[in-house]
Design a protein around this motif. Structure first.
Motif, PDB file in Angstrom:
ATOM      1  N   GLY A 136       0.808  -1.223   0.000  1.00  0.00           N
ATOM      2  CA  GLY A 136       0.000   0.000   0.000  1.00  0.00           C
ATOM      3  C   GLY A 136       0.834   1.261   0.000  1.00  0.00           C
ATOM      4  O   GLY A 136       0.363   2.326  -0.394  1.00  0.00           O
ATOM      5  N   GLU A 137       2.087   1.138   0.424  1.00  0.00           N
ATOM      6  CA  GLU A 137       2.998   2.292   0.416  1.00  0.00           C
ATOM      7  C   GLU A 137       3.172   2.810  -1.007  1.00  0.00           C
ATOM      8  O   GLU A 137       3.263   4.014  -1.240  1.00  0.00           O
ATOM      9  N   GLU A 138       3.191   1.862  -1.962  1.00  0.00           N
ATOM     10  CA  GLU A 138       3.453   2.228  -3.363  1.00  0.00           C
ATOM     11  C   GLU A 138       2.286   2.964  -4.006  1.00  0.00           C
ATOM     12  O   GLU A 138       2.407   3.438  -5.141  1.00  0.00           O
ATOM     13  N   GLN A 176      -6.245  -1.028  -0.659  1.00  0.00           N
ATOM     14  CA  GLN A 176      -7.302  -0.350  -1.427  1.00  0.00           C
ATOM     15  C   GLN A 176      -7.097  -0.651  -2.922  1.00  0.00           C
ATOM     16  O   GLN A 176      -6.335   0.027  -3.601  1.00  0.00           O
ATOM     17  N   TRP A 177      -7.770  -1.713  -3.386  1.00  0.00           N
ATOM     18  CA  TRP A 177      -7.553  -2.161  -4.764  1.00  0.00           C
ATOM     19  C   TRP A 177      -8.313  -1.312  -5.779  1.00  0.00           C
ATOM     20  O   TRP A 177      -7.806  -1.044  -6.862  1.00  0.00           O
ATOM     21  N   ASP A 178      -9.539  -0.912  -5.426  1.00  0.00           N
ATOM     22  CA  ASP A 178     -10.324  -0.095  -6.371  1.00  0.00           C
ATOM     23  C   ASP A 178     -11.364   0.705  -5.586  1.00  0.00           C
ATOM     24  O   ASP A 178     -11.365   0.688  -4.348  1.00  0.00           O
ATOM     25  N   ALA A 179     -12.252   1.392  -6.307  1.00  0.00           N
ATOM     26  CA  ALA A 179     -13.213   2.288  -5.638  1.00  0.00           C
ATOM     27  C   ALA A 179     -14.536   1.584  -5.316  1.00  0.00           C
ATOM     28  O   ALA A 179     -15.469   2.205  -4.827  1.00  0.00           O
ATOM     29  N   SER A 180     -14.610   0.271  -5.568  1.00  0.00           N
ATOM     30  CA  SER A 180     -15.860  -0.451  -5.256  1.00  0.00           C
ATOM     31  C   SER A 180     -15.972  -0.662  -3.741  1.00  0.00           C
ATOM     32  O   SER A 180     -15.040  -0.347  -2.989  1.00  0.00           O
ATOM     33  N   GLU A 227     -10.569   7.640  -3.456  1.00  0.00           N
ATOM     34  CA  GLU A 227      -9.565   8.498  -4.114  1.00  0.00           C
ATOM     35  C   GLU A 227      -8.225   7.760  -4.239  1.00  0.00           C
ATOM     36  O   GLU A 227      -7.513   7.917  -5.228  1.00  0.00           O
ATOM     37  N   ILE A 228      -7.881   6.987  -3.204  1.00  0.00           N
ATOM     38  CA  ILE A 228      -6.564   6.333  -3.180  1.00  0.00           C
ATOM     39  C   ILE A 228      -6.767   4.839  -3.358  1.00  0.00           C
ATOM     40  O   ILE A 228      -7.250   4.150  -2.457  1.00  0.00           O
ATOM     41  N   ASN A 229      -6.427   4.326  -4.538  1.00  0.00           N
ATOM     42  CA  ASN A 229      -6.533   2.882  -4.771  1.00  0.00           C
ATOM     43  C   ASN A 229      -5.642   2.458  -5.940  1.00  0.00           C
ATOM     44  O   ASN A 229      -5.192   3.295  -6.729  1.00  0.00           O
ATOM     45  N   VAL A 230      -5.396   1.166  -6.027  1.00  0.00           N
ATOM     46  CA  VAL A 230      -4.484   0.619  -7.040  1.00  0.00           C
ATOM     47  C   VAL A 230      -4.994   0.899  -8.443  1.00  0.00           C
ATOM     48  O   VAL A 230      -4.236   1.322  -9.329  1.00  0.00           O
ATOM     49  N   GLU A 231      -6.277   0.680  -8.662  1.00  0.00           N
ATOM     50  CA  GLU A 231      -6.839   0.855 -10.012  1.00  0.00           C
ATOM     51  C   GLU A 231      -6.584   2.260 -10.546  1.00  0.00           C
ATOM     52  O   GLU A 231      -6.125   2.434 -11.680  1.00  0.00           O
ATOM     53  N   SER A 232      -6.850   3.282  -9.712  1.00  0.00           N
ATOM     54  CA  SER A 232      -6.634   4.648 -10.214  1.00  0.00           C
ATOM     55  C   SER A 232      -5.145   4.942 -10.359  1.00  0.00           C
ATOM     56  O   SER A 232      -4.731   5.666 -11.265  1.00  0.00           O
ATOM     57  N   ALA A 233      -4.300   4.349  -9.481  1.00  0.00           N
ATOM     58  CA  ALA A 233      -2.846   4.558  -9.595  1.00  0.00           C
ATOM     59  C   ALA A 233      -2.317   3.996 -10.915  1.00  0.00           C
ATOM     60  O   ALA A 233      -1.460   4.598 -11.569  1.00  0.00           O
ATOM     61  N   LEU A 234      -2.837   2.843 -11.315  1.00  0.00           N
ATOM     62  CA  LEU A 234      -2.352   2.218 -12.552  1.00  0.00           C
ATOM     63  C   LEU A 234      -2.820   2.977 -13.805  1.00  0.00           C
ATOM     64  O   LEU A 234      -2.215   2.861 -14.867  1.00  0.00           O
TER      65      LEU A 234
END
Length: 554
Positions: A367-369, A421-425, A445-452
């Motif tokens: 999650g740090e990333e 936090q993988w996605d906004a679901s 706002e903070i999740n892997v899907e939006s980061a990618l």
């Protein structure tokens, strides 16, 4: 310089309970990790440190083990584990597991036997003592509040537990205990794992006689820590472990060693002594602690720099450093050392730049990333035994709730343990059920899907840092020279290895800061390797924006 794969690697730490749930029971599991191995591979990390997945009653989230050779039901089966290991190795990712052998669970068969009678063959697997004048055998306080002694009616004696009452300490003085541990380690190495992170390994040797600890005027308990940390036989035990087990495999070892100074650390990691490869020391993690962990004080950049350089100097060419700014026991780095509101992205990237350009093996905590942050729950929503016990003890002493909550928001271990936090679901895509611990409300706002999806995200910045480490040996093996040592805003240093030199300049705060490169560095003709802001021209004098980071190849 002795080159090793574990010096050149980057570790990704997984706290399995909070990583990814595959079956909707609200608890992360092994199959969830298998699902996300490509994500970890994409980041570029090539070693996973996996938190404990052994069979456990879960009094301390798996750090209380009742069977060292089996998997916790909530996490899956041994067949799942074997598949995980195979899938990791297929992707050239190595697996480092947790070794928790200062204590076991009180539900381990050794302890179940040990408490039956004083002449049971397993009695001496643990540390038992008679009462002293109607009181516990000594005055030590536990890490998790209360006394370290629990009375057991069956044999009218007390057993020692430095942590929870359900985590009795193993008696390492007993050769049979040591042999049991070594056999169990071989069991996992023969399966093909690549190393161990050794939980509180420097507490396994206690001072003989277990005398009382010093006690302040207002203290309920004596301080047993100096009588348990770095004890008289700890190096003898680790050298024996190395001889019997570690030296027989090409593996990585990292010891969790609270309370070590650089001189003591050398005894653990000096390559000639044949003990451990590296260790976690917590001097930097105590930078904002006053009288204990929960007493929070402001920290200064000069102190931060001094700690880092002191440890680099001490271990240079004699041992190896572990680099981390958070883990499963520490608050989120961007909330603690950065700015998790206005400059969350910039400060997360700046702190990552520091971690990945210093000498040592960097550890990324899940999650740090993506820049996950601390949480502020109501006390009833916390699950960590340390938080719950501290809150109860301090409330009974009359400490106001607001004051305690401030400390918990800043330092509580559950800050790091909220689900990924993988996605906004709903539930951030971590589970289809009810998560074991609440998800951080900022997951939309903070999740892997939006980061990618965002090419300028923290994730891709980490990816680039990890790639640079693979391309430039200077980042791994280069010497460090400090600059501006007394500056309270800028952390700057150079790295040099063979014919390659780097200049790293970091603004640690939210105000602008002016930097002038020394005459011997011509930044005009340097190559900018990475920065967390756009830079349109190179020159020797520049203004660093809030939390700006730049790395130049000179």
């Amino acid at each position: 310089m002795n080159k090793k794969w574990w010096k050149e690697g980057v570790v990704y730490q997984i706290y399995p309970r909070s990583f990814k749930d595959s079956n909707g029971d609200g608890i992360g599991d092994i199959r969830g990790i298998i699902e996300k191995l490509d994500y970890i591979k994409n980041l570029g990390t090539n070693i996973i440190w996996l938190g404990p997945i052994y069979k456990s009653p879960n009094d301390d989230n798996g750090y209380d083990i009742c069977d060292y050779r089996d998997i916790m039901n909530e996490f899956g089966t041994m067949a799942d584990f074997d598949e995980l290991l195979k899938e990791m190795h297929k992707r050239d990712i190595k697996l480092v597991m947790d070794l928790v052998v200062n204590h076991s669970s009180d539900e381990h068969k050794w302890f179940v036997e040990s408490r039956k009678s004083k002449d049971n063959p397993y009695r001496d697997y643990y540390i038992w003592r008679k009462a002293k004048e109607g009181n516990p055998p000594n005055n030590w306080g536990s890490f998790f509040s209360g006394s370290v002694w629990k009375y057991d009616e069956t044999t009218d004696e007390y057993f020692l537990h430095l942590f929870s009452k359900k985590q009795p300490d193993l008696n390492w003085e007993n050769k049979k205990v040591r042999n049991e541990v070594y056999d169990m380690m071989k069991f996992w190495f023969d399966k093909g794992i690549d190393g161990f992170r050794m939980d509180v390994i420097n507490l396994i040797s206690k001072v003989p006689g277990l005398p009382d600890g010093t006690k302040g005027e207002n203290d309920l308990y004596g301080n047993g820590f100096p009588l348990t940390a770095n004890g008289p036989r700890v190096h003898e035990y680790l050298q024996e472990m190395n001889r019997e087990v570690l030296s027989k495999y090409d593996i990585m070892t990292v010891g969790e060693t609270p309370g070590v100074d650089p001189e003591t650390a050398k005894l653990y990691v000096n390559e000639d002594r044949k003990e451990l490869n590296m260790l976690f020391q917590f001097e930097l993690m105590d930078i904002d602690s006053g009288n204990g962990k929960w007493d929070i004080r402001p920290w200064k950049l000069t102190t931060f720099k001094n700690i880092m350089y002191k440890w680099y100097e001490a271990l240079k060419e004699q041992g190896w450093n572990s680099l981390f700014l958070n883990n499963h026991d520490q608050p989120r780095l961007v909330s603690r050392f950065g700015n998790d509101k206005e400059y969350r992205v910039e400060s997360a990237k700046m702190l990552a730049t520091f971690l990945h350009t210093w000498q040592g093996t960097p550890y990324i905590y899940q999650g740090e990333e993506i820049g996950m942050t601390n949480v502020q729950f109501d006390i009833s929503d916390y699950k960590d035994i340390e938080i719950i016990n501290m809150f109860k003890e301090k409330t009974e002493q009359g400490v106001p709730k607001e004051e305690l909550m401030k400390s918990i928001y800043a330092k509580g271990r559950d800050n790091a343990r909220t689900p990924i936090q993988w996605d906004a679901s709903e539930n951030a895509g971590f589970t289809t059920g009810a998560p074991w611990l609440r998800v951080n409300p900022n997951y939309k706002e903070i999740n892997v899907e939006s980061a990618l999806k965002d090419k300028d995200s923290i994730f891709y910045y980490y990816q680039k840092l990890i790639k640079l480490r693979k391309e430039h040996e200077v980042i791994v093996y280069g010497d460090i020279n400090m600059m501006l040592e007394e500056d309270e805003k800028i952390f700057a240093y150079t790295r040099k290895f063979e014919n390659e030199s780097l200049l790293v300049v970091l603004n640690f705060f939210d105000k602008e800061a002016a930097f002038t490169a020394p005459k011997k560095f011509d930044v005009n003709n340097a190559k900018l390797l990475i920065s967390n802001y756009e830079i349109h021209e190179l020159n020797n004098n520049f203004i660093l924006r809030p939390y700006e980071a730049r790395v130049y190849k000179i």
